[in-house]
Write a protein that holds these residues in place. Sequence first.
Motif, PDB file in Angstrom:
ATOM      1  N   ILE A   1       0.859  -1.004   0.125  1.00 56.52           N
ATOM      2  CA  ILE A   1      -0.096  -0.050   0.054  1.00 56.52           C
ATOM      3  C   ILE A   1       0.656   1.242   0.046  1.00 56.52           C
ATOM      4  O   ILE A   1       0.669   2.183  -0.768  1.00 56.52           O
ATOM      5  CB  ILE A   1      -0.950   0.003   1.226  1.00 56.52           C
ATOM      6  CG1 ILE A   1      -1.727  -1.289   1.310  1.00 56.52           C
ATOM      7  CG2 ILE A   1      -1.865   1.353   1.007  1.00 56.52           C
ATOM      8  CD1 ILE A   1      -2.403  -1.546   2.638  1.00 56.52           C
ATOM      9  N   ALA A   2       1.945   1.250   0.984  1.00 52.93           N
ATOM     10  CA  ALA A   2       2.880   2.562   0.931  1.00 52.93           C
ATOM     11  C   ALA A   2       3.557   2.628  -0.200  1.00 52.93           C
ATOM     12  O   ALA A   2       3.737   3.730  -0.543  1.00 52.93           O
ATOM     13  CB  ALA A   2       3.591   2.195   2.100  1.00 52.93           C
ATOM     14  N   LEU A   3       4.037   1.529  -1.036  1.00 54.02           N
ATOM     15  CA  LEU A   3       4.635   1.738  -2.100  1.00 54.02           C
ATOM     16  C   LEU A   3       4.140   2.492  -3.084  1.00 54.02           C
ATOM     17  O   LEU A   3       4.661   3.441  -3.804  1.00 54.02           O
ATOM     18  CB  LEU A   3       5.149   0.675  -2.558  1.00 54.02           C
ATOM     19  CG  LEU A   3       6.529  -0.246  -2.546  1.00 54.02           C
ATOM     20  CD1 LEU A   3       6.615  -1.306  -3.381  1.00 54.02           C
ATOM     21  CD2 LEU A   3       7.723   0.751  -2.990  1.00 54.02           C
ATOM     22  N   GLY A   4       2.843   2.310  -3.250  1.00 56.71           N
ATOM     23  CA  GLY A   4       1.818   2.969  -4.269  1.00 56.71           C
ATOM     24  C   GLY A   4       1.705   4.282  -3.780  1.00 56.71           C
ATOM     25  O   GLY A   4       2.056   5.164  -4.792  1.00 56.71           O
ATOM     26  N   LEU A   5       1.390   4.481  -2.572  1.00 56.57           N
ATOM     27  CA  LEU A   5       1.250   5.763  -2.104  1.00 56.57           C
ATOM     28  C   LEU A   5       2.573   6.641  -2.383  1.00 56.57           C
ATOM     29  O   LEU A   5       2.489   7.884  -2.858  1.00 56.57           O
ATOM     30  CB  LEU A   5       1.058   5.990  -0.781  1.00 56.57           C
ATOM     31  CG  LEU A   5      -0.378   6.003  -0.120  1.00 56.57           C
ATOM     32  CD1 LEU A   5      -0.369   6.096   1.459  1.00 56.57           C
ATOM     33  CD2 LEU A   5      -1.038   7.221  -0.629  1.00 56.57           C
ATOM     34  N   THR A   6       3.828   6.090  -2.013  1.00 51.85           N
ATOM     35  CA  THR A   6       4.850   6.764  -2.316  1.00 51.85           C
ATOM     36  C   THR A   6       5.356   7.144  -3.691  1.00 51.85           C
ATOM     37  O   THR A   6       5.635   8.404  -4.139  1.00 51.85           O
ATOM     38  CB  THR A   6       6.159   5.924  -1.685  1.00 51.85           C
ATOM     39  OG1 THR A   6       5.969   5.860  -0.507  1.00 51.85           O
ATOM     40  CG2 THR A   6       7.443   6.567  -2.082  1.00 51.85           C
ATOM     41  N   ILE A   7       5.003   6.328  -4.448  1.00 54.84           N
ATOM     42  CA  ILE A   7       5.076   6.647  -6.111  1.00 54.84           C
ATOM     43  C   ILE A   7       4.382   7.426  -6.571  1.00 54.84           C
ATOM     44  O   ILE A   7       4.858   8.516  -7.413  1.00 54.84           O
ATOM     45  CB  ILE A   7       4.980   5.241  -6.948  1.00 54.84           C
ATOM     46  CG1 ILE A   7       5.978   4.226  -6.506  1.00 54.84           C
ATOM     47  CG2 ILE A   7       4.936   5.394  -8.355  1.00 54.84           C
ATOM     48  CD1 ILE A   7       5.610   2.854  -7.159  1.00 54.84           C
ATOM     49  N   ILE A   8       2.946   7.565  -6.184  1.00 57.19           N
ATOM     50  CA  ILE A   8       2.066   8.730  -6.506  1.00 57.19           C
ATOM     51  C   ILE A   8       2.633  10.155  -5.894  1.00 57.19           C
ATOM     52  O   ILE A   8       2.726  11.027  -6.674  1.00 57.19           O
ATOM     53  CB  ILE A   8       0.530   8.452  -6.208  1.00 57.19           C
ATOM     54  CG1 ILE A   8       0.109   7.204  -6.863  1.00 57.19           C
ATOM     55  CG2 ILE A   8      -0.259   9.556  -6.397  1.00 57.19           C
ATOM     56  CD1 ILE A   8      -1.367   7.043  -6.565  1.00 57.19           C
ATOM     57  N   PHE A   9       2.958  10.044  -4.744  1.00 57.42           N
ATOM     58  CA  PHE A   9       3.558  11.182  -4.093  1.00 57.42           C
ATOM     59  C   PHE A   9       4.716  11.745  -4.881  1.00 57.42           C
ATOM     60  O   PHE A   9       4.722  12.821  -5.103  1.00 57.42           O
ATOM     61  CB  PHE A   9       3.763  11.049  -2.683  1.00 57.42           C
ATOM     62  CG  PHE A   9       4.177  12.451  -1.850  1.00 57.42           C
ATOM     63  CD1 PHE A   9       3.352  13.485  -1.813  1.00 57.42           C
ATOM     64  CD2 PHE A   9       5.535  12.574  -1.741  1.00 57.42           C
ATOM     65  CE1 PHE A   9       3.843  14.646  -0.870  1.00 57.42           C
ATOM     66  CE2 PHE A   9       6.039  13.572  -1.226  1.00 57.42           C
ATOM     67  CZ  PHE A   9       5.254  14.723  -0.964  1.00 57.42           C
ATOM     68  N   GLY A  10       5.735  10.634  -4.844  1.00 56.01           N
ATOM     69  CA  GLY A  10       7.049  11.374  -5.433  1.00 56.01           C
ATOM     70  C   GLY A  10       6.891  11.678  -6.954  1.00 56.01           C
ATOM     71  O   GLY A  10       7.567  12.769  -7.126  1.00 56.01           O
ATOM     72  N   ILE A  11       6.074  11.054  -7.627  1.00 59.04           N
ATOM     73  CA  ILE A  11       6.060  11.644  -9.041  1.00 59.04           C
ATOM     74  C   ILE A  11       5.033  12.958  -9.240  1.00 59.04           C
ATOM     75  O   ILE A  11       5.392  13.644  -9.951  1.00 59.04           O
ATOM     76  CB  ILE A  11       5.836  10.500 -10.060  1.00 59.04           C
ATOM     77  CG1 ILE A  11       7.045   9.760 -10.063  1.00 59.04           C
ATOM     78  CG2 ILE A  11       5.261  11.080 -11.391  1.00 59.04           C
ATOM     79  CD1 ILE A  11       6.759   8.266 -10.024  1.00 59.04           C
ATOM     80  N   MET A  12       3.835  12.645  -8.555  1.00 55.62           N
ATOM     81  CA  MET A  12       2.697  13.698  -8.845  1.00 55.62           C
ATOM     82  C   MET A  12       2.647  14.884  -7.838  1.00 55.62           C
ATOM     83  O   MET A  12       1.839  15.782  -7.819  1.00 55.62           O
ATOM     84  CB  MET A  12       1.668  13.173  -8.931  1.00 55.62           C
ATOM     85  CG  MET A  12       1.370  12.127  -9.950  1.00 55.62           C
ATOM     86  SD  MET A  12      -0.272  11.199 -10.312  1.00 55.62           S
ATOM     87  CE  MET A  12      -1.126  12.438 -10.977  1.00 55.62           C
ATOM     88  N   ARG A  13       3.586  14.496  -6.658  1.00 59.25           N
ATOM     89  CA  ARG A  13       3.273  15.426  -5.543  1.00 59.25           C
ATOM     90  C   ARG A  13       1.749  15.567  -5.009  1.00 59.25           C
ATOM     91  O   ARG A  13       1.307  16.435  -4.458  1.00 59.25           O
ATOM     92  CB  ARG A  13       3.614  16.776  -5.709  1.00 59.25           C
ATOM     93  CG  ARG A  13       5.253  17.001  -6.256  1.00 59.25           C
ATOM     94  CD  ARG A  13       6.233  16.945  -5.062  1.00 59.25           C
ATOM     95  NE  ARG A  13       7.244  16.013  -5.368  1.00 59.25           N
ATOM     96  CZ  ARG A  13       8.217  15.430  -4.621  1.00 59.25           C
ATOM     97  NH1 ARG A  13       8.120  15.809  -3.552  1.00 59.25           N
ATOM     98  NH2 ARG A  13       8.963  14.896  -5.223  1.00 59.25           N
ATOM     99  N   VAL A  14       1.098  14.476  -5.272  1.00 61.54           N
ATOM    100  CA  VAL A  14      -0.336  14.448  -4.761  1.00 61.54           C
ATOM    101  C   VAL A  14      -0.215  13.110  -3.590  1.00 61.54           C
ATOM    102  O   VAL A  14       0.189  12.098  -3.820  1.00 61.54           O
ATOM    103  CB  VAL A  14      -0.967  13.920  -5.917  1.00 61.54           C
ATOM    104  CG1 VAL A  14      -2.604  13.524  -5.371  1.00 61.54           C
ATOM    105  CG2 VAL A  14      -1.235  15.054  -7.040  1.00 61.54           C
ATOM    106  N   VAL A  15      -0.844  13.618  -2.419  1.00 62.91           N
ATOM    107  CA  VAL A  15      -1.147  12.676  -1.460  1.00 62.91           C
ATOM    108  C   VAL A  15      -2.569  12.391  -1.760  1.00 62.91           C
ATOM    109  O   VAL A  15      -3.638  12.875  -1.905  1.00 62.91           O
ATOM    110  CB  VAL A  15      -1.119  13.282  -0.196  1.00 62.91           C
ATOM    111  CG1 VAL A  15      -1.404  12.163   1.097  1.00 62.91           C
ATOM    112  CG2 VAL A  15       0.159  13.845   0.135  1.00 62.91           C
ATOM    113  N   ASN A  16      -2.399  10.795  -2.169  1.00 67.02           N
ATOM    114  CA  ASN A  16      -3.539  10.186  -2.597  1.00 67.02           C
ATOM    115  C   ASN A  16      -4.572   9.774  -1.318  1.00 67.02           C
ATOM    116  O   ASN A  16      -4.361   8.659  -0.832  1.00 67.02           O
ATOM    117  CB  ASN A  16      -3.716   9.007  -3.401  1.00 67.02           C
ATOM    118  CG  ASN A  16      -4.942   8.431  -3.893  1.00 67.02           C
ATOM    119  OD1 ASN A  16      -6.001   9.059  -3.809  1.00 67.02           O
ATOM    120  ND2 ASN A  16      -4.532   7.361  -4.395  1.00 67.02           N
TER     121      ASN A  16
END
Lengths: 295, 251
Positions: free
Chosen positions: A22-37
Motif C-alpha cells: 500500500i505504502a509503495l503505491g502511495l510513495t510512487i504517486i506522491f513522489g511523481i505527482m506530489r499528490v497525497v492520494n
Amino acid sequence: MDVYVLSQIVNGLIFGLIYGLIALGLTIIFGIMRVVNFAHGEFLMLGGYALYLFTVTLGLHPLIGLPLSMASVAAFGVLTERVLLRPIYTTRIERPEEYAIILTFGLSLFLQNGALATAGAYEYTPNSFWSGSVPVIGDLWLSGDRLFAAAMAVVLILATLLVMYRTWLGRALMATAQSRVGATVSGINAIGMNMTAVALAGLLAGAAGALLSPIFLVYPDVGVVPVVKAFVILVLGGMGSIPGAVIAALILGLVESLGSVYISLAYKDVYSFLVLIAVLLIRPYGLFGQKERRA
Amino acid sequence: MWSEGDYRVTAASPIFEVEDASLAFGGNRALDSVSFNMVAGELLGLIGPNGSGKTTLLNAVGSIYPLSDGKISFERQRIDSLSMHEVTRAGIGRMFQAPRIFPHMTCMENLLAAGFAVREDAESREDLIHRGEELLTSLTIDRFRDTVAGSMSGGQRMLLQFARTLMLRPRLLLLDEPFGGVHPKLIEVMLERIRTLHEDGLTIIMVSHDLPTIMGLSQRIIALANGKLIADGTPAEVREDPVVIDAYLGG
C-alpha cells in the motif's frame, strides 16, 4: 521463544509486507505527482470487491481473479488520473496541492458511500487463494491465505523495485519525481509518467486489497485503517523514498505485533505513531529522506 | 538591388521561425508580436533588461507557456502546440538559469535519463554511456561521473545540465544565462564548448546579461524590451542603436 511470540513476529512481518504494497503505491504517486492520494484506501477496497466479483460472482479461479483485480484497480487509477488529476498539470490552476487533497478526499468519501449504496453494509467473502493451514516453524501454523499474501507481496515488492531501479521506465519515473521540468527537457513525457505512476500504484493497492480480502473480508471502509498506516510509513520512510517505504512498512508491522505482545493489544494502532514521533524528532526527513545541498 | 549578403540570406531558408508571437499573463503582455527567423548554424544573442521577456520567449519556444497568439516553427514544423517533451524530441535542447538536474542521481544517470528518452534504435546502453563519458570529459566534470548530482556546486550543476542537454543531440540549443553564478574558470570551459558547437553548425539562441561576452560570441543580436522586439542586427549595430541604449539606461 514461545509459539505465541513467534506467531506475532511472523504475523507482524506479513502485515508489514502488505503495508509495504500500500505504502509503495502511495510513495510512487506522491513522489511523481506530489499528490497525497487520500483515496488510496479505497483503491484497496476496490481490489477486494473486484476479487469477490471475479471469484464468486463470475466463478473464476482466485489465481486468475488476482491479476484481474489488480488490473481493474489500475484501470480505475488511470481513469482517476485522466479525468480528475490531470487538470492540475495541464491547466494553470492556483494551489494545485490543495486542489488534489480536496479532490482525493472527496473521491475517498464518494467511493466508500458508493460501495455502501451498491454493495450494502455487508461483509463479502471472496474465494480463498489457499484454504487450510500449513505448519511453518515447529508448532507454528499459518493459514494458507496469509502465507500466499506474504509470498505475493514479496514478489510484487521485488518486481516494483526491479522496475524502479533496473528499467528505463523506472529511471524515467524517478527523473520525473526529482525534476518535472528537467524530465520534460530530457524528452520524458511527464504526463505519461503520472499515468504510469497511478497505474503502478493501482496494481499494488489492488493486490493488497485482493490478498487481504479472503482473510479480513471486504466492506465499504475496509481501506480506512490500512491507509492510515501507509501514511505513517510514507513519513517514516521519508516522503517519496522507495526503499524507505518498504523498510518502514516492515518496521511498522513488527512494532505493532511486538507491542501487542509485550505491552498491550489494546493500543495496537498507537505504537506506529509513537515510532513515527520518535523518528521525526531524531530524523525529521524520515529514515531514508535525503537532505539536499542547496547550491 | 541585390547585394551578395541579401542573396545569401534569402537562399538559406530559415530553420527556426517566430511569427507574431504574443503571450499575455492576465493583462500583462510578456511577449508582444515578436517575429524573427534564424538560419541553420546561426548563433543568436538575446538581450534586454530584466522583465523584457527573454526567458518568457525561451519558455514559449519550449512550450512551457502556451502562446496567446502567433506561431513558432522549427524545421518547417509548427512546435507551439506541442507538449514540452515533444519539443525536446523535435530537436530543441533547453538549458535553464537554475539547473534542472536530477539531484538524487549520479551525473552519468542524469545523462542516461536524457539519452534513453531520445535514443536511436541502434544505440545500446554502452553507446550512451560512452557518449556521456565523452561529454563529461569535454566539460571537465568527468571526475564527477558517479557523484550524486545534488552534492555538486551550482557551477558544476550548470555544466552537468549542459552535458545532459547535449546528450539529446539538439539541433537548436536554447541557453538561458548559462554563465550565471558560474566560476570564471568554468565559464571558460562553457564558452569553449559553445564556440565548438557553433563551429560544428549547431543553431544556438543564448540569453545573457553578460553583454561583453554575448556581443563577442554572437553573430547577431536581438533585443527585447517590454515584450517587444526593439532591435535585430549585428552586435555592432545593436550596441549603437539608440532605442537599445535608451531601453537599457532608461529602463
